[in-house]
Design a protein around this motif. Sequence first.
Motif, PDB file in Angstrom:
ATOM      1  N   GLU A  11       0.836  -1.200   0.000  1.00 45.62           N
ATOM      2  CA  GLU A  11       0.000   0.000   0.000  1.00 45.62           C
ATOM      3  C   GLU A  11       0.874   1.255   0.000  1.00 45.62           C
ATOM      4  O   GLU A  11       0.578   2.221  -0.708  1.00 45.62           O
ATOM      5  CB  GLU A  11      -0.937  -0.004   1.196  1.00 45.62           C
ATOM      6  N   ALA A  12       1.942   1.227   0.764  1.00 40.07           N
ATOM      7  CA  ALA A  12       2.877   2.359   0.789  1.00 40.07           C
ATOM      8  C   ALA A  12       3.560   2.522  -0.563  1.00 40.07           C
ATOM      9  O   ALA A  12       3.741   3.648  -1.043  1.00 40.07           O
ATOM     10  CB  ALA A  12       3.905   2.178   1.900  1.00 40.07           C
ATOM     11  N   VAL A  13       3.941   1.415  -1.184  1.00 39.88           N
ATOM     12  CA  VAL A  13       4.567   1.457  -2.506  1.00 39.88           C
ATOM     13  C   VAL A  13       3.595   2.056  -3.524  1.00 39.88           C
ATOM     14  O   VAL A  13       3.972   2.896  -4.343  1.00 39.88           O
ATOM     15  CB  VAL A  13       5.024   0.046  -2.953  1.00 39.88           C
ATOM     16  N   GLU A  14       2.342   1.645  -3.454  1.00 38.43           N
ATOM     17  CA  GLU A  14       1.350   2.170  -4.393  1.00 38.43           C
ATOM     18  C   GLU A  14       1.162   3.674  -4.210  1.00 38.43           C
ATOM     19  O   GLU A  14       1.144   4.435  -5.189  1.00 38.43           O
ATOM     20  CB  GLU A  14       0.013   1.458  -4.214  1.00 38.43           C
ATOM     21  N   GLU A  15       1.040   4.111  -2.990  1.00 35.15           N
ATOM     22  CA  GLU A  15       0.874   5.538  -2.725  1.00 35.15           C
ATOM     23  C   GLU A  15       2.076   6.332  -3.237  1.00 35.15           C
ATOM     24  O   GLU A  15       1.922   7.368  -3.896  1.00 35.15           O
ATOM     25  CB  GLU A  15       0.690   5.774  -1.229  1.00 35.15           C
ATOM     26  N   GLN A  16       3.271   5.844  -2.973  1.00 31.52           N
ATOM     27  CA  GLN A  16       4.480   6.536  -3.418  1.00 31.52           C
ATOM     28  C   GLN A  16       4.593   6.527  -4.937  1.00 31.52           C
ATOM     29  O   GLN A  16       5.004   7.516  -5.546  1.00 31.52           O
ATOM     30  CB  GLN A  16       5.725   5.909  -2.784  1.00 31.52           C
ATOM     31  N   THR A  17       4.213   5.420  -5.570  1.00 33.80           N
ATOM     32  CA  THR A  17       4.262   5.332  -7.028  1.00 33.80           C
ATOM     33  C   THR A  17       3.338   6.362  -7.657  1.00 33.80           C
ATOM     34  O   THR A  17       3.717   7.071  -8.586  1.00 33.80           O
ATOM     35  CB  THR A  17       3.880   3.910  -7.495  1.00 33.80           C
ATOM     36  N   ARG A  18       2.129   6.466  -7.138  1.00 30.61           N
ATOM     37  CA  ARG A  18       1.177   7.451  -7.669  1.00 30.61           C
ATOM     38  C   ARG A  18       1.708   8.885  -7.487  1.00 30.61           C
ATOM     39  O   ARG A  18       1.609   9.711  -8.396  1.00 30.61           O
ATOM     40  CB  ARG A  18      -0.181   7.292  -7.008  1.00 30.61           C
ATOM     41  N   THR A  19       2.278   9.165  -6.341  1.00 29.56           N
ATOM     42  CA  THR A  19       2.854  10.488  -6.086  1.00 29.56           C
ATOM     43  C   THR A  19       3.993  10.775  -7.059  1.00 29.56           C
ATOM     44  O   THR A  19       4.074  11.866  -7.638  1.00 29.56           O
ATOM     45  CB  THR A  19       3.354  10.585  -4.634  1.00 29.56           C
ATOM     46  N   ASN A  20       4.875   9.799  -7.245  1.00 35.62           N
ATOM     47  CA  ASN A  20       6.017   9.975  -8.154  1.00 35.62           C
ATOM     48  C   ASN A  20       5.561  10.192  -9.598  1.00 35.62           C
ATOM     49  O   ASN A  20       6.149  11.016 -10.321  1.00 35.62           O
ATOM     50  CB  ASN A  20       6.950   8.772  -8.084  1.00 35.62           C
ATOM     51  N   ILE A  21       4.542   9.464 -10.018  1.00 34.75           N
ATOM     52  CA  ILE A  21       4.031   9.607 -11.379  1.00 34.75           C
ATOM     53  C   ILE A  21       3.459  11.007 -11.592  1.00 34.75           C
ATOM     54  O   ILE A  21       3.751  11.672 -12.580  1.00 34.75           O
ATOM     55  CB  ILE A  21       2.953   8.541 -11.673  1.00 34.75           C
ATOM     56  N   ARG A  22       2.630  11.454 -10.651  1.00 34.18           N
ATOM     57  CA  ARG A  22       2.060  12.800 -10.775  1.00 34.18           C
ATOM     58  C   ARG A  22       3.158  13.858 -10.881  1.00 34.18           C
ATOM     59  O   ARG A  22       3.101  14.764 -11.717  1.00 34.18           O
ATOM     60  CB  ARG A  22       1.143  13.106  -9.585  1.00 34.18           C
ATOM     61  N   GLU A  23       4.163  13.735 -10.054  1.00 30.63           N
ATOM     62  CA  GLU A  23       5.261  14.710 -10.046  1.00 30.63           C
ATOM     63  C   GLU A  23       6.067  14.639 -11.341  1.00 30.63           C
ATOM     64  O   GLU A  23       6.412  15.659 -11.928  1.00 30.63           O
ATOM     65  CB  GLU A  23       6.163  14.458  -8.831  1.00 30.63           C
ATOM     66  N   ALA A  24       6.348  13.444 -11.804  1.00 30.42           N
ATOM     67  CA  ALA A  24       7.117  13.290 -13.042  1.00 30.42           C
ATOM     68  C   ALA A  24       6.364  13.885 -14.228  1.00 30.42           C
ATOM     69  O   ALA A  24       6.949  14.587 -15.060  1.00 30.42           O
ATOM     70  CB  ALA A  24       7.422  11.811 -13.290  1.00 30.42           C
ATOM     71  N   PHE A  25       5.061  13.636 -14.307  1.00 34.16           N
ATOM     72  CA  PHE A  25       4.276  14.162 -15.417  1.00 34.16           C
ATOM     73  C   PHE A  25       4.143  15.679 -15.329  1.00 34.16           C
ATOM     74  O   PHE A  25       4.054  16.352 -16.335  1.00 34.16           O
ATOM     75  CB  PHE A  25       2.899  13.498 -15.464  1.00 34.16           C
ATOM     76  N   ARG A  26       4.151  16.214 -14.131  1.00 42.20           N
ATOM     77  CA  ARG A  26       4.058  17.654 -13.947  1.00 42.20           C
ATOM     78  C   ARG A  26       5.360  18.350 -14.366  1.00 42.20           C
ATOM     79  O   ARG A  26       5.334  19.415 -14.974  1.00 42.20           O
ATOM     80  CB  ARG A  26       3.749  17.968 -12.479  1.00 42.20           C
ATOM     81  N   LEU A  27       6.502  17.724 -14.073  1.00 41.89           N
ATOM     82  CA  LEU A  27       7.794  18.364 -14.274  1.00 41.89           C
ATOM     83  C   LEU A  27       8.484  18.052 -15.600  1.00 41.89           C
ATOM     84  O   LEU A  27       9.318  18.827 -16.047  1.00 41.89           O
ATOM     85  CB  LEU A  27       8.741  17.969 -13.133  1.00 41.89           C
ATOM     86  N   ASN A  28       8.170  16.928 -16.207  1.00 48.48           N
ATOM     87  CA  ASN A  28       8.930  16.480 -17.371  1.00 48.48           C
ATOM     88  C   ASN A  28       8.128  16.636 -18.661  1.00 48.48           C
ATOM     89  O   ASN A  28       7.222  15.846 -18.937  1.00 48.48           O
ATOM     90  CB  ASN A  28       9.338  15.016 -17.174  1.00 48.48           C
ATOM     91  N   PRO A  29       8.464  17.612 -19.486  1.00 48.37           N
ATOM     92  CA  PRO A  29       7.726  17.821 -20.734  1.00 48.37           C
ATOM     93  C   PRO A  29       7.854  16.651 -21.717  1.00 48.37           C
ATOM     94  O   PRO A  29       7.011  16.486 -22.595  1.00 48.37           O
ATOM     95  CB  PRO A  29       8.330  19.105 -21.313  1.00 48.37           C
ATOM     96  N   ASP A  30       8.879  15.818 -21.557  1.00 43.49           N
ATOM     97  CA  ASP A  30       9.035  14.652 -22.432  1.00 43.49           C
ATOM     98  C   ASP A  30       7.913  13.635 -22.227  1.00 43.49           C
ATOM     99  O   ASP A  30       7.682  12.786 -23.091  1.00 43.49           O
ATOM    100  CB  ASP A  30      10.379  13.970 -22.191  1.00 43.49           C
ATOM    101  N   LEU A  31       7.223  13.715 -21.103  1.00 43.05           N
ATOM    102  CA  LEU A  31       6.134  12.771 -20.823  1.00 43.05           C
ATOM    103  C   LEU A  31       4.798  13.252 -21.385  1.00 43.05           C
ATOM    104  O   LEU A  31       3.781  12.588 -21.214  1.00 43.05           O
ATOM    105  CB  LEU A  31       6.030  12.533 -19.319  1.00 43.05           C
ATOM    106  N   ARG A  32       4.827  14.373 -22.066  1.00 42.71           N
ATOM    107  CA  ARG A  32       3.586  14.929 -22.623  1.00 42.71           C
ATOM    108  C   ARG A  32       2.896  13.941 -23.562  1.00 42.71           C
ATOM    109  O   ARG A  32       1.669  13.904 -23.641  1.00 42.71           O
ATOM    110  CB  ARG A  32       3.892  16.231 -23.363  1.00 42.71           C
ATOM    111  N   ILE A  33       3.654  13.122 -24.262  1.00 38.71           N
ATOM    112  CA  ILE A  33       3.058  12.147 -25.180  1.00 38.71           C
ATOM    113  C   ILE A  33       2.081  11.215 -24.448  1.00 38.71           C
ATOM    114  O   ILE A  33       1.078  10.788 -24.995  1.00 38.71           O
ATOM    115  CB  ILE A  33       4.134  11.341 -25.937  1.00 38.71           C
ATOM    116  N   PHE A  34       2.370  10.928 -23.189  1.00 43.14           N
ATOM    117  CA  PHE A  34       1.464  10.096 -22.403  1.00 43.14           C
ATOM    118  C   PHE A  34       0.176  10.855 -22.083  1.00 43.14           C
ATOM    119  O   PHE A  34      -0.917  10.309 -22.191  1.00 43.14           O
ATOM    120  CB  PHE A  34       2.122   9.658 -21.092  1.00 43.14           C
ATOM    121  N   THR A  35       0.329  12.116 -21.682  1.00 45.33           N
ATOM    122  CA  THR A  35      -0.847  12.875 -21.247  1.00 45.33           C
ATOM    123  C   THR A  35      -1.775  13.203 -22.407  1.00 45.33           C
ATOM    124  O   THR A  35      -2.987  13.138 -22.254  1.00 45.33           O
ATOM    125  CB  THR A  35      -0.443  14.162 -20.509  1.00 45.33           C
TER     126      THR A  35
END
Length: 64
Positions: A11-35
């Motif tokens: 459960e902790a891993v899942e919560e941290q993974t979701r947090t990391n994904i949100r942050e990565a997508f917010r900060l990294n323009p290279d991930l725009r293709i996913f969004t």
Amino acid sequence: MNTDDPQSLMEAVEEQTRTNIREAFRLNPDLRIFTVNDVRIDYIYTDSVGNVVKTIHITPEDYK
């Protein structure tokens, strides 16, 4: 897993993974293709013999 409470750990891993994904997508323009394509991402965690322990589904709602 080498833990007395694997459910709590996952459960902790899942919560941290979701947090990391949100942050990565917010900060990294290279991930725009996913969004722009509403990509769904699955993280699959297995034990040492390949049994699925946990699957974390990341949907566009998680990272937009």
